[in-house]
Design an enzyme around this catalytic site. Structure first.
Site, PDB file in Angstrom:
ATOM      1  N   SER A   2     101.923 -23.803 -43.417  1.00 36.95           N
ATOM      2  CA  SER A   2     100.990 -24.854 -42.934  1.00 36.95           C
ATOM      3  C   SER A   2     101.657 -26.069 -42.296  1.00 36.95           C
ATOM      4  O   SER A   2     100.952 -26.976 -41.841  1.00 36.95           O
ATOM      5  CB  SER A   2     100.038 -25.353 -44.049  1.00 36.95           C
ATOM      6  OG  SER A   2      99.073 -24.382 -44.360  1.00 36.95           O
TER       7      SER A   2
ATOM      8  N   TYR B 211      99.322 -25.902 -38.344  1.00 39.94           N
ATOM      9  CA  TYR B 211      98.244 -26.270 -39.261  1.00 39.94           C
ATOM     10  C   TYR B 211      98.345 -27.709 -39.770  1.00 39.94           C
ATOM     11  O   TYR B 211      97.448 -28.177 -40.472  1.00 39.94           O
ATOM     12  CB  TYR B 211      98.155 -25.277 -40.425  1.00 39.94           C
ATOM     13  CG  TYR B 211      97.446 -23.973 -40.066  1.00 39.94           C
ATOM     14  CD1 TYR B 211      96.935 -23.745 -38.787  1.00 39.94           C
ATOM     15  CD2 TYR B 211      97.268 -22.972 -41.007  1.00 39.94           C
ATOM     16  CE1 TYR B 211      96.283 -22.558 -38.468  1.00 39.94           C
ATOM     17  CE2 TYR B 211      96.610 -21.782 -40.698  1.00 39.94           C
ATOM     18  CZ  TYR B 211      96.124 -21.575 -39.426  1.00 39.94           C
ATOM     19  OH  TYR B 211      95.473 -20.407 -39.121  1.00 39.94           O
TER      20      TYR B 211
ATOM     21  N   ILE C 254     113.831 -17.129 -40.082  1.00 41.68           N
ATOM     22  CA  ILE C 254     113.417 -16.241 -41.176  1.00 41.68           C
ATOM     23  C   ILE C 254     113.458 -14.761 -40.773  1.00 41.68           C
ATOM     24  O   ILE C 254     113.647 -13.895 -41.625  1.00 41.68           O
ATOM     25  CB  ILE C 254     112.017 -16.654 -41.699  1.00 41.68           C
ATOM     26  CG1 ILE C 254     111.829 -16.230 -43.154  1.00 41.68           C
ATOM     27  CG2 ILE C 254     110.905 -16.117 -40.825  1.00 41.68           C
ATOM     28  CD1 ILE C 254     110.628 -16.879 -43.826  1.00 41.68           C
TER      29      ILE C 254
ATOM     30  N   VAL D  62     105.931 -19.131 -36.590  1.00 40.69           N
ATOM     31  CA  VAL D  62     106.704 -18.130 -37.318  1.00 40.69           C
ATOM     32  C   VAL D  62     106.010 -16.765 -37.266  1.00 40.69           C
ATOM     33  O   VAL D  62     106.668 -15.718 -37.257  1.00 40.69           O
ATOM     34  CB  VAL D  62     106.972 -18.627 -38.762  1.00 40.69           C
ATOM     35  CG1 VAL D  62     105.750 -18.591 -39.632  1.00 40.69           C
ATOM     36  CG2 VAL D  62     108.118 -17.855 -39.389  1.00 40.69           C
ATOM     37  N   ASP D  63     104.710 -16.772 -37.195  1.00 42.56           N
ATOM     38  CA  ASP D  63     103.920 -15.530 -37.098  1.00 42.56           C
ATOM     39  C   ASP D  63     104.314 -14.753 -35.834  1.00 42.56           C
ATOM     40  O   ASP D  63     104.613 -13.547 -35.886  1.00 42.56           O
ATOM     41  CB  ASP D  63     102.435 -15.924 -37.067  1.00 42.56           C
ATOM     42  CG  ASP D  63     101.476 -14.780 -37.277  1.00 42.56           C
ATOM     43  OD1 ASP D  63     101.934 -13.660 -37.570  1.00 42.56           O
ATOM     44  OD2 ASP D  63     100.248 -15.011 -37.158  1.00 42.56           O
TER      45      ASP D  63
ATOM     46  N   ASN E 231      97.384 -16.308 -39.831  1.00 40.41           N
ATOM     47  CA  ASN E 231      96.004 -16.812 -39.796  1.00 40.41           C
ATOM     48  C   ASN E 231      95.090 -15.727 -40.361  1.00 40.41           C
ATOM     49  O   ASN E 231      95.539 -14.615 -40.638  1.00 40.41           O
ATOM     50  CB  ASN E 231      95.604 -17.226 -38.380  1.00 40.41           C
ATOM     51  CG  ASN E 231      95.714 -16.074 -37.404  1.00 40.41           C
ATOM     52  OD1 ASN E 231      95.035 -15.057 -37.545  1.00 40.41           O
ATOM     53  ND2 ASN E 231      96.602 -16.192 -36.431  1.00 40.41           N
TER      54      ASN E 231
HETATM   55  N1  AR6 Z   1     111.831 -19.055 -39.042  1.00 43.20           N
HETATM   56  C1  AR6 Z   1     111.540 -19.939 -40.019  1.00 43.20           C
HETATM   57  N2  AR6 Z   1     110.603 -20.911 -39.894  1.00 43.20           N
HETATM   58  C2  AR6 Z   1     109.962 -20.987 -38.696  1.00 43.20           C
HETATM   59  C3  AR6 Z   1     110.222 -20.110 -37.620  1.00 43.20           C
HETATM   60  C4  AR6 Z   1     111.207 -19.106 -37.826  1.00 43.20           C
HETATM   61  N3  AR6 Z   1     111.511 -18.223 -36.873  1.00 43.20           N
HETATM   62  N4  AR6 Z   1     109.404 -20.451 -36.590  1.00 43.20           N
HETATM   63  C5  AR6 Z   1     108.687 -21.521 -36.989  1.00 43.20           C
HETATM   64  N5  AR6 Z   1     109.021 -21.850 -38.255  1.00 43.20           N
HETATM   65  P1  AR6 Z   1     103.721 -22.405 -38.132  1.00 43.20           P
HETATM   66  P2  AR6 Z   1     101.354 -22.833 -39.842  1.00 43.20           P
HETATM   67  C6  AR6 Z   1     108.503 -22.945 -39.097  1.00 43.20           C
HETATM   68  O1  AR6 Z   1     103.117 -23.191 -37.049  1.00 43.20           O
HETATM   69  O2  AR6 Z   1     101.484 -24.294 -39.721  1.00 43.20           O
HETATM   70  C7  AR6 Z   1     100.389 -19.361 -36.107  1.00 43.20           C
HETATM   71  O3  AR6 Z   1      99.912 -19.323 -34.799  1.00 43.20           O
HETATM   72  C8  AR6 Z   1     107.864 -24.118 -38.391  1.00 43.20           C
HETATM   73  O4  AR6 Z   1     108.863 -25.002 -37.921  1.00 43.20           O
HETATM   74  O5  AR6 Z   1     104.412 -21.145 -37.785  1.00 43.20           O
HETATM   75  O6  AR6 Z   1     101.091 -22.237 -41.203  1.00 43.20           O
HETATM   76  C9  AR6 Z   1      99.580 -18.496 -37.062  1.00 43.20           C
HETATM   77  O7  AR6 Z   1      99.090 -17.345 -36.438  1.00 43.20           O
HETATM   78  C10 AR6 Z   1     107.060 -24.750 -39.517  1.00 43.20           C
HETATM   79  O8  AR6 Z   1     107.899 -25.571 -40.326  1.00 43.20           O
HETATM   80  O9  AR6 Z   1     102.618 -22.011 -39.280  1.00 43.20           O
HETATM   81  C11 AR6 Z   1      98.474 -19.420 -37.466  1.00 43.20           C
HETATM   82  O10 AR6 Z   1      97.438 -19.443 -36.514  1.00 43.20           O
HETATM   83  C12 AR6 Z   1     106.639 -23.530 -40.368  1.00 43.20           C
HETATM   84  O11 AR6 Z   1     107.442 -22.435 -39.910  1.00 43.20           O
HETATM   85  C13 AR6 Z   1      99.149 -20.771 -37.497  1.00 43.20           C
HETATM   86  O12 AR6 Z   1     100.246 -20.684 -36.595  1.00 43.20           O
HETATM   87  C14 AR6 Z   1     105.180 -23.142 -40.225  1.00 43.20           C
HETATM   88  O13 AR6 Z   1     104.732 -23.371 -38.906  1.00 43.20           O
HETATM   89  C15 AR6 Z   1      99.698 -21.098 -38.854  1.00 43.20           C
HETATM   90  O14 AR6 Z   1     100.177 -22.413 -38.866  1.00 43.20           O
END
Ligand code: AR6
Length: 173
Positions: free
Chosen positions: A121, A125, A15, A37-38, A28
Site C-alpha cells: 500500500s 495506494y 523483490i 511491484v505487481d 489489486n
Molecule cells: N521490488 C520491491 N518493491 C517494489 C518494487 C520491486 N520491484 N517495485 C515497487 N516496489 P505499489 P500499492 C515498492 O504501488 O501501493 C499496482 O498497480 C514501491 O516502491 O507497487 O500496494 C497494483 O496492481 C512501494 O514502496 O503497491 C495495485 O493496483 C511498494 O512496492 C496497486 O498498484 C508498493 O507500491 C497497489 O498499490
C-alpha cells in the site's frame, strides 16, 4: 530457533530477484496485474502467472491468495490486496495488518519458510510510509513469536523513504 529479531531482515532489493520460498505481491482485487511491484512481478514471472491468476476469482482487500512463481527464483507468489489510503478512518490500519497476517498464515499452510514482503500500500495506494512500516513490523513480529516454522521474513525496501521508515520501526520495541 533464532530470536524473533534475527528472523526479520530489512533488505534493499528488487523483490523479483529474491530467492525465497515466497515473495508477496501488492496486488489489486482483480489479481490481473497492474503497475508498481505487481507489474514487475508479472513481467518477471511470465504469462503463466497471469493465467493462474485468472483462475482465482480475484481477492478481497486484506485477504491473500497463493500461486506458483513460474520464472521467478521464488517458488511461490502470495498475492495480497492492501487498502487504498483514504485518510485512515476506513479501517485502513486493520486491513493492512490483515494483509501481513493472512499472507504469513497462507504461506505457512503451504510450506513457506522464507518470505519477502514489499511495502504493501505504500506506492500507488498512498499509505503513509511511517505508519505502514510500524504495522508491518508489529504484525511480522507477532506472527514470528507465535510460529516457529518461519525462518526469515525479509522486508524489502525499494527506495530510501521506505528504508528509513523500516529502520525507525525496527528500532522501536
Ligand atoms: N521490488 C520491491 N518493491 C517494489 C518494487 C520491486 N520491484 N517495485 C515497487 N516496489 P505499489 P500499492 C515498492 O504501488 O501501493 C499496482 O498497480 C514501491 O516502491 O507497487 O500496494 C497494483 O496492481 C512501494 O514502496 O503497491 C495495485 O493496483 C511498494 O512496492 C496497486 O498498484 C508498493 O507500491 C497497489 O498499490
Amino acid at each position: 530457533m533464532a530470536a524473533t529479531a534475527d528472523r526479520i531482515q530489512m533488505v534493499s532489493s528488487d523483490i523479483t530477484q529474491m530467492t525465497v520460498d515466497a515473495i508477496v505481491n501488492a496486488a489489486n482485487r482483480s489479481l490481473l496485474g497492474g503497475g508498481g511491484v505487481d507489474g514487475a512481478i508479472h513481467r518477471a514471472a511470465g504469462p503463466e502467472l497471469l493465467a493462474e491468476c485468472r483462475t482465482l476469482d480475484g481477492c478481497e482487500t486484506g485477504q491473500a491468495k497463493i500461486t506458483r512463481g513460474y520464472r521467478l527464483p521464488a517458488r511461490h507468489v502470495i498475492h495480497t490486496v492492501g487498502p487504498v489510503w483514504q485518510g485512515g478512518r476506513q479501517d485502513e490500519p486493520e486491513l493492512l495488518a490483515a494483509c501481513y497476517r493472512n499472507s504469513l498464515q497462507l504461506g505457512v499452510e503451504n510450506g513457506v519458510r522464507s518470505f519477502a514482503f514489499p511495502a504493501i500500500s505504500c506506492g500507488v495506494y498512498g499509505y503513509p510510509v511511517a505508519e505502514a512500516a510500524r504495522i508491518a513490523v508489529r504484525e511480522v513480529r507477532r506472527f514470528l513469536a507465535s510460529d516457529e516454522r518461519i525462518e526469515t521474513v525479509y522486508l524489502v525496501c525499494f527506495g530510501p523513504d521506505v528504508r528509513q521508515a523500516y529502520q525507525q520501526a525496527l528500532s522501536e520495541r
